[in-house]
Design a protein around this motif. Structure first.
Motif, PDB file in Angstrom:
ATOM      1  N   THR A 105      -6.615  -8.851   7.168  1.00 20.09           N
ATOM      2  CA  THR A 105      -5.765  -7.876   7.850  1.00 20.09           C
ATOM      3  C   THR A 105      -4.449  -8.520   8.265  1.00 20.09           C
ATOM      4  OG1 THR A 105      -7.678  -6.671   8.708  1.00 20.09           O
ATOM      5  CG2 THR A 105      -5.593  -6.338   9.841  1.00 20.09           C
ATOM      6  N   CYS A 107      -0.288  -7.281   9.809  1.00 19.45           N
ATOM      7  CA  CYS A 107       0.691  -6.250  10.181  1.00 19.45           C
ATOM      8  C   CYS A 107       2.003  -6.968  10.487  1.00 19.45           C
ATOM      9  CB  CYS A 107       0.205  -5.463  11.398  1.00 19.45           C
ATOM     10  SG  CYS A 107       1.430  -4.299  12.050  1.00 19.45           S
ATOM     11  N   SER A 124      -1.693  -3.913   6.208  1.00 16.75           N
ATOM     12  CA  SER A 124      -2.703  -3.969   5.145  1.00 16.75           C
ATOM     13  C   SER A 124      -4.033  -4.437   5.725  1.00 16.75           C
ATOM     14  CB  SER A 124      -2.255  -4.925   4.034  1.00 16.75           C
ATOM     15  OG  SER A 124      -3.234  -5.005   3.021  1.00 16.75           O
ATOM     16  N   SER A 125      -5.133  -3.843   5.225  1.00 17.12           N
ATOM     17  CA  SER A 125      -6.466  -4.206   5.707  1.00 17.12           C
ATOM     18  C   SER A 125      -7.525  -3.604   4.788  1.00 17.12           C
ATOM     19  CB  SER A 125      -6.676  -3.714   7.145  1.00 17.12           C
ATOM     20  OG  SER A 125      -7.984  -4.010   7.595  1.00 17.12           O
ATOM     21  N   VAL A 131      -5.610   0.486   9.409  1.00 19.47           N
ATOM     22  CA  VAL A 131      -4.258   0.554   8.849  1.00 19.47           C
ATOM     23  C   VAL A 131      -3.501   1.755   9.409  1.00 19.47           C
ATOM     24  CG1 VAL A 131      -2.923   0.940   6.739  1.00 19.47           C
ATOM     25  CG2 VAL A 131      -4.803  -0.698   6.737  1.00 19.47           C
TER      26      VAL A 131
END
Length: 271
Positions: A105, A107, A124-125, A131
């Motif tokens: 994950t 950000c 993104s995850s 997300v």
């Protein structure tokens, strides 16, 4: 590999200290809740360590930059800087960094005063809900500080500047022709004087146009870092400088055309 990705380009935002504080609190809360969920999973300590999120900050100001983990130190630099160029919030894990963000994950939120293309939100995850939660939360905070700079940073503005500039050049060339033509004892002296003056203006207009557009972009930036006591009346200062520049250009253009006319007139009479 991360299954979910959302990103968006940020435009026309007035970045205040209050907004940065809200973003920091939001991301810190997401980091805490995510790490608690990871700690509750039945996985090894090594896996937990790699998946836990860390929040760090990058701030570039006065031609130097820092990567920091202490928000108070980051805000102190922000407040003391003469000119802030870039602020970045990054929520990342060891797993994400080690795999170049292909797994895990992360950000990232970027504000860049010098490069509009470097102003983005990217999340993104493997967890789609995580997300959406981070992405929408950041957008909600940023949307409260939208500016009106977008109205001045369009192709229509460039067209308006071009039309007004050419029209002004035409009028200036007429005035210059009125000043020059009495010195020229030749046929069609007014027409020739006008053509000469307009050619001079046309060659100068390319440079002047660039400076006017640069002044507009500076006065109405895509990202403006607003800080108490340091950003007030910046737009007014730029407008005054721009007005003085135009006034000086008009004055010197008229004086130069009159001087050129007298020189040409003396030369032609002498011949």
């Amino acid at each position: 590999m991360s299954q979910f990705l959302r990103d968006i380009k940020i435009s026309n935002v007035n970045v205040t200290e209050q907004m940065l504080q809200a973003i920091n609190e939001f991301l810190a809360g997401k980091m805490s809740s995510t790490n608690k969920a990871i700690d509750a999973q039945g996985i090894s300590e090594q896996e937990k360590s790699e998946q836990r999120l860390d929040l760090f900050y990058v701030i570039r100001f006065d031609n130097r930059g820092y990567r920091l983990y202490d928000p108070q130190e980051a805000f102190r630099f922000y407040q003391q800087a003469s000119e802030v160029e870039r602020v970045i919030f990054t929520l990342d894990s060891i797993q994400s960094e080690r795999t170049n963000r292909m797994y895990g994950t992360f950000c990232e939120l970027r504000f860049d005063a010098n490069d509009p293309n470097n102003c983005i939100i990217q999340v993104s995850s493997d967890d789609g809900d995580a997300v959406d939660s981070m992405y929408n939360g950041l957008l909600e905070i940023i949307s409260k500080s939208k500016s009106l700079s977008g109205w001045a940073r369009t192709a229509w503005t460039q067209l308006l500047v071009q039309i007004l500039g050419v029209a002004s050049g035409f009028v200036l060339s007429l005035i210059a022709a009125i000043k020059i033509s009495p010195y020229l004892k030749i046929d069609n002296n007014f027409v020739l004087s006008f053509i000469f003056a307009f050619l001079i203006f046309s060659n100068a207009w390319g440079f002047i146009n660039q400076q006017i557009l640069s002044l507009i972009n500076y006065s109405f930036p895509n990202i403006r870092f607003s800080r108490e006591g340091k950003s007030s009346f910046n737009w007014l200062t730029q407008a005054v400088v721009g007005g003085l520049f135009v006034a000086l250009f008009l004055f010197f253009f008229g004086q130069i055309m009159g001087w050129v006319g007298s020189i040409l007139g003396a030369f032609i009479v002498g011949r």
